[in-house]
Design a protein around this motif. Structure first.
Motif, PDB file in Angstrom:
ATOM      1  N   GLY A 193     -33.102  60.445   9.576  1.00 27.88           N
ATOM      2  CA  GLY A 193     -31.952  60.125   8.736  1.00 27.88           C
ATOM      3  C   GLY A 193     -32.080  58.774   8.055  1.00 27.88           C
ATOM      4  N   GLU A 212     -34.367  59.343   5.084  1.00 26.01           N
ATOM      5  CA  GLU A 212     -33.624  60.178   4.140  1.00 26.01           C
ATOM      6  C   GLU A 212     -32.566  59.370   3.396  1.00 26.01           C
ATOM      7  OE1 GLU A 212     -30.572  64.025   4.119  1.00 26.01           O
ATOM      8  OE2 GLU A 212     -31.577  63.441   5.982  1.00 26.01           O
ATOM      9  N   GLY A 213     -31.858  58.523   4.126  1.00 28.98           N
ATOM     10  CA  GLY A 213     -30.801  57.731   3.513  1.00 28.98           C
ATOM     11  C   GLY A 213     -31.329  56.763   2.476  1.00 28.98           C
ATOM     12  N   THR A 229     -26.855  55.223   7.120  1.00 31.88           N
ATOM     13  CA  THR A 229     -27.840  54.369   6.469  1.00 31.88           C
ATOM     14  C   THR A 229     -27.435  54.049   5.032  1.00 31.88           C
ATOM     15  OG1 THR A 229     -29.592  55.329   7.852  1.00 31.88           O
ATOM     16  CG2 THR A 229     -30.283  54.139   5.868  1.00 31.88           C
ATOM     17  N   ILE A 230     -26.994  55.060   4.296  1.00 31.84           N
ATOM     18  CA  ILE A 230     -26.546  54.851   2.918  1.00 31.84           C
ATOM     19  C   ILE A 230     -25.346  53.912   2.888  1.00 31.84           C
ATOM     20  CG2 ILE A 230     -25.479  55.973   0.917  1.00 31.84           C
ATOM     21  CD1 ILE A 230     -27.172  58.481   1.669  1.00 31.84           C
ATOM     22  N   ASN A 231     -24.411  54.147   3.769  1.00 31.29           N
ATOM     23  CA  ASN A 231     -23.210  53.304   3.838  1.00 31.29           C
ATOM     24  C   ASN A 231     -23.567  51.854   4.171  1.00 31.29           C
ATOM     25  OD1 ASN A 231     -20.098  53.029   4.314  1.00 31.29           O
ATOM     26  ND2 ASN A 231     -21.008  52.232   6.181  1.00 31.29           N
ATOM     27  N   THR A 274     -28.001  58.144  11.106  1.00 32.83           N
ATOM     28  CA  THR A 274     -27.858  59.291  10.214  1.00 32.83           C
ATOM     29  C   THR A 274     -28.074  58.833   8.779  1.00 32.83           C
ATOM     30  OG1 THR A 274     -25.484  58.976   9.824  1.00 32.83           O
ATOM     31  CG2 THR A 274     -26.116  60.259  11.779  1.00 32.83           C
ATOM     32  N   ALA A 275     -28.332  59.776   7.885  1.00 36.41           N
ATOM     33  CA  ALA A 275     -28.476  59.428   6.473  1.00 36.41           C
ATOM     34  C   ALA A 275     -27.190  58.817   5.939  1.00 36.41           C
ATOM     35  CB  ALA A 275     -28.857  60.675   5.671  1.00 36.41           C
ATOM     36  N   GLU A 276     -26.040  59.361   6.380  1.00 33.70           N
ATOM     37  CA  GLU A 276     -24.745  58.870   5.903  1.00 33.70           C
ATOM     38  C   GLU A 276     -24.516  57.425   6.327  1.00 33.70           C
ATOM     39  OE1 GLU A 276     -24.777  63.225   5.980  1.00 33.70           O
ATOM     40  OE2 GLU A 276     -25.235  61.720   7.511  1.00 33.70           O
ATOM     41  N   ASN A 302     -32.657  58.591  -0.594  1.00 30.88           N
ATOM     42  CA  ASN A 302     -31.537  59.046  -1.422  1.00 30.88           C
ATOM     43  C   ASN A 302     -31.056  57.936  -2.345  1.00 30.88           C
ATOM     44  OD1 ASN A 302     -28.399  59.242  -1.813  1.00 30.88           O
ATOM     45  ND2 ASN A 302     -29.052  61.336  -1.376  1.00 30.88           N
TER      46      ASN A 302
END
Length: 244
Positions: A175, A178-179, A146-148, A142-144, A182
């Motif tokens: 995702g 996207e992550g 990946t960012i984390n 997920t994007a969340e 972002n």
């Protein structure tokens, strides 16, 4: 360049370890690891999302410098696998590490959803393992997640280290793209893309970016059985694309 244990793994173990890894990525890694050695960039290996260890074992064996490697995965806690990206199994991972890893006692694991790791957890990892020179992100897609996972990797990857993001352009896992997008749109991360190959995007710090670009481009032209590498730009940074 590579240990006999790495060669044994690729010829005898790689096909037996369940997972999704293009074996050509290790030909690329055999160019990157010596580059790091030549620049005295040291450290161990960490991967978030190891499944049964297919990629983790290979990069651990290639590293081959006596540093500790860490695998982070939810393993059998599959109720936390909200996007069904992989299906880790702790027993399978442990057996594969025991069978195929060079100095398997240097490999350890942490059962965790990476979203649950806090500043204290990250500090403890850094305290025990030091800074990693290779960090693979292949956990929740997920994007969340990946960012984390990117933020964790940035904190504990050495200057001149390499962060590898799997499935960056995979349409089945938007995702991931996207992550990362972002992150680069909303901030100025310490790491920049320098290479794309075998379904993985590679990043390193600005101080070493040009040396990795020059080194991997020359290596691909002279040593790899691949199409002529091309140079593109992503987020304002030059990168080499290698296609087999």
């Amino acid at each position: 360049m590579s240990s006999s244990r790495f060669s044994e793994y690729m010829t005898e173990g790689f096909s037996k370890v369940q997972g999704w890894v293009n074996p050509n990525v290790f030909s690329v890694m055999q160019g990157l690891v010596p580059l790091q050695n030549s620049m005295s960039i040291l450290g161990g290996v960490c991967e978030i999302g190891v499944h049964h260890g297919k990629f983790f074992i290979g990069i651990h064996n290639l590293n081959n410098l006596g540093h500790k490697s860490l695998a982070i995965d939810i393993f059998d806690e599959q109720h936390l696998n909200i996007d069904s990206s992989g299906k880790g199994n702790l027993k399978a991972f442990q057996e594969n590490v025991a069978n195929y890893c060079l100095n398997s006692d240097l490999c350890s694991y942490k059962i965790a959803d990476s979203l649950s790791l806090n500043l204290y957890d990250i500090h403890k990892i850094r305290e025990e393992y030091g800074l990693f020179r290779i960090f693979s992100i292949d956990g929740g897609h997920t994007a969340e997640h990946t960012i984390n996972d990117w933020k964790i990797a940035e904190e504990i990857t050495a200057n001149g280290g390499i962060i590898i993001v799997d499935d960056y352009y995979n349409p089945n896992w938007p995702g991931v793209h996207e992550g990362i997008a972002n992150i680069f749109i909303s901030s100025r991360p310490k790491f920049a893309p320098f290479l794309y190959s075998c379904n993985k995007m590679f990043f390193t710090t600005a101080s070493y970016h040009k040396r990795f670009i020059d080194g991997i481009y020359e290596y691909a032209k002279t040593e790899l059985r691949c199409k002529t590498p091309v140079v593109k730009y992503l987020y304002g940074h030059k990168m080499v694309c290698i296609k087999f």
